[in-house]
Write an enzyme that holds these catalytic residues in place. Structure first.
Site, mmCIF file in Angstrom:
data_model
loop_
_atom_site.group_PDB
_atom_site.id
_atom_site.type_symbol
_atom_site.label_atom_id
_atom_site.label_comp_id
_atom_site.label_asym_id
_atom_site.label_seq_id
_atom_site.Cartn_x
_atom_site.Cartn_y
_atom_site.Cartn_z
ATOM 1 N N HIS A 126 85.681 41.489 27.013
ATOM 2 C CA HIS A 126 85.834 41.713 28.393
ATOM 3 C C HIS A 126 86.520 40.536 29.117
ATOM 4 C CE1 HIS A 126 85.043 43.003 32.434
ATOM 5 N NE2 HIS A 126 85.134 44.322 32.137
ATOM 6 N N ASP A 203 76.938 39.531 25.343
ATOM 7 C CA ASP A 203 77.393 40.519 26.597
ATOM 8 C C ASP A 203 76.971 41.663 26.385
ATOM 9 O OD1 ASP A 203 78.646 42.203 28.238
ATOM 10 O OD2 ASP A 203 80.596 41.479 27.905
ATOM 11 N N GLN A 206 77.738 46.932 27.834
ATOM 12 C CA GLN A 206 77.957 48.474 27.439
ATOM 13 C C GLN A 206 76.464 48.601 26.606
ATOM 14 O OE1 GLN A 206 80.078 50.499 28.405
ATOM 15 N NE2 GLN A 206 81.199 49.227 29.452
ATOM 16 N N LYS A 229 75.714 49.908 35.533
ATOM 17 C CA LYS A 229 76.075 50.359 34.267
ATOM 18 C C LYS A 229 74.729 50.985 33.509
ATOM 19 C CE LYS A 229 79.819 47.456 33.209
ATOM 20 N NZ LYS A 229 81.019 48.017 33.677
ATOM 21 N N CYS A 368 89.935 45.862 31.671
ATOM 22 C CA CYS A 368 89.722 44.588 31.472
ATOM 23 C C CYS A 368 89.550 43.745 30.185
ATOM 24 C CB CYS A 368 88.290 44.233 32.350
ATOM 25 S SG CYS A 368 88.196 44.605 33.972
#
Lengths: 411, 129
Positions: A126, A203, A206, A229, A368
């Site tokens: 991302h 990261d 998600q 999220k 993104c």
């Protein structure tokens, strides 16, 4: 209870927004990778804070401040438990994944990465996990090494090995790709990166909403996630870092809250996590995130994972039945909870606009991830992403809407 | 309703755009994209001796709204002076399109006009106006 599937109808009752209609149709919300809807437990936690004990934390000694501080620090403990952190002080509240990653790039990066050192990341990042490292590399004169990830097969560890040597100071990767729905082998990557002395940054924007996260089992050094999220409020996120690393890091932003003593020309700084939480923190956000995490633990993250993955696999297969559809990423049985796809040469924005008329919210664009879309050879894709309140009826609605969009374009 | 954005004449312009292609000796050449969507538009203009649009061609790829609106734009600006084109606004584009443009799609609808106006500015800067 473990083993039992998520009770979709009961879960839907927990999310007030699902009662509304869109264009006269039932809201079918499949843009969860962008942001999830919020359960009443989260909305009520925010409401309770603002109505009953709104106060600044840590400083004042009155009753409201005591309650607010307790709630804020309890949220930190909730999140620490959720991530299986060794101690709550390893949880730094940030505004989101982006700030968390920038915190590492600025505070750790500028103290530890020098000219001639190397930074490794993948080609499916991302933008929020690309740009901070590009800025760091430019500022200190470091080299960037990119590991290509196969959109279907995933990360080939030999490719990683090929770029690892003693000059690599940091390896970063997404736990789950927000476009491909592909999970990367973080624990394996961390083991190999540590062999050359590199620090590993994950990261988890998600993955945190989709599956249990155990930072100790992953073996990484830093992990970033976003509250919004994760069924929590916007404006709150988390940087988890190994305590020794956080303790050795200089501050990021300077201000109140993060100091030990302040003099007119120099100051000394507080221990983590306060050192990295300058100014009045995101009190309501943290309390809301704590409520979100508690809600998810009530459902059981193992069940959430099974639920989201089953829906994504089902959506993948159902979309492939539509003539002209291409699905990107791994096969259904290895897919995390989202599906990016395209339909013939119809632009993703046209597709998303048409699907919206049926009450179905999906995302269209490059998500993104411009470098990844260059690689896939498409300017944009449509993406359906799943959450605990989605069910097979939502997939049916999506597929019906995609068929309807095809008709508009005479395909 | 969003479906209204995809009326048949919009789709006609999208499938068979007007004035598609390149010119032999264009006076103005400009292209740009909308990085958010990946829509791209390349416009070429030939002027007559009064600085009116004698001919115009475009090429592009992207969503139906961006490509159809550019197609319509090329028809509308033929014979117009550069001053007249510079005075056009997004409201003119919306009127030509005759469809409700949702706020999220405005950038798609006005991409062609933005490219044409930027091309004119570059052209005039080159000529020292």
């Amino acid at each position: 209870m473990r083993g039992m599937p998520v009770d979709i109808e009961a879960v839907r009752r927990d999310f007030p927004i699902l009662a509304r209609q869109v264009h006269g149709k039932r809201l079918v919300y499949l843009d969860n990778a962008a942001t999830t809807q919020k359960p009443a437990a989260v909305i009520e936690a925010l409401d309770r804070y603002y109505r009953n004990y709104n106060a600044n934390v840590h400083r004042s000694v009155h009753k409201l401040a005591e309650e607010a501080t307790l709630a804020y620090e309890s949220a930190r403990q909730e999140v620490a438990r959720f991530l299986n952190a060794a101690r709550p002080e390893e949880v730094v509240f940030t505004s989101g994944t982006t700030e968390a990653l920038n915190l590492v790039a600025y505070a750790w990066g500028r103290a530890n990465v020098r000219a001639g050192d190397a930074i490794v990341y993948t080609d499916i990042e991302h933008h929020s996990n690309l740009v901070p490292w590009q800025l760091l590399a430019e500022a200190v004169g470091a080299e960037i090494r990119v590991v290509e990830v196969d959109p279907e097969a995933g990360l080939d560890l030999d490719r990683l090995e090929a770029v690892l040597d003693e000059r690599v100071r940091l390896v970063t990767l997404p736990h789950i790709s927000n476009v491909l729905g592909l999970e990367l082998p973080v624990a394996e990557v961390a083991r190999r990166a540590h062999q050359v002395g590199a620090v590993v940054v994950v990261d988890a924007a998600q993955s945190a909403p989709q599956q249990p996260i155990d930072v100790q089992a992953l073996g990484c050094d830093f992990l970033a996630l976003s509250g919004h999220k994760l069924y929590g409020p916007t404006g709150i996120g988390v940087l988890w870092g190994r305590y020794e690393l956080l303790a050795a890091m200089p501050p990021f932003l300077g201000g109140g809250e993060m100091i030990r003593r302040v003099g007119l020309t120099r100051s000394t700084f507080a221990d983590p996590p306060a050192r990295f939480e300058a100014g009045t923190p995101k009190i309501a956000g943290a309390i809301g995130l704590g409520a979100a995490v508690e809600y998810l633990e009530g459902l059981g993250m193992d069940r959430v994972a099974a639920h989201d993955r089953a829906l994504a696999a089902q959506a993948h297969e159902a979309l492939l039945e539509v003539p002209g559809v291409t699905v990107y990423g791994p096969p259904p049985d290895r897919r995390a909870g989202l599906v990016a796809f395209s339909l013939d040469d119809i632009h993703a924005h046209d597709l998303a606009s048409l699907v919206d008329t049926e009450g179905v919210a999906i995302r269209a664009g490059h998500h993104c991830c411009m470098p990844l879309h260059d690689r896939l050879g498409v300017p944009a894709t449509a993406r359906a992403s799943f959450a605990v309140y989605n069910g097979p009826d939502d997939i049916e609605a999506l597929v019906r809407a995609v068929h309807a969009a095809r008709k508009v374009f005479n395909r | 309703m969003t479906a209204d954005m995809y009326r048949e004449y919009i789709l006609q312009h999208y499938r068979s755009p007007r004035n598609y292609g390149r010119l032999e000796n264009p006076d103005i050449v400009h292209e740009d994209d909308n990085p958010l969507c990946g829509d791209q538009v390349h416009i070429e203009v030939a002027l007559d001796d009064q600085d009116r649009v004698a001919d115009i061609r475009f090429q592009g790829k992207g969503c139906a709204i961006s490509q159809a609106s550019t197609s319509i734009l090329t028809d509308k600006v033929k014979g117009k002076t550069l001053e007249e084109i510079k005075a056009l606004t997004k409201d003119d584009v919306f009127q030509w399109l005759r469809i409700p443009i949702s706020p999220m799609r405005v950038k798609c609808a006005v991409l062609g006009l933005m490219v044409l106006q930027a091309g004119i500015h570059h052209y005039e800067a080159r000529r020292g106006r």
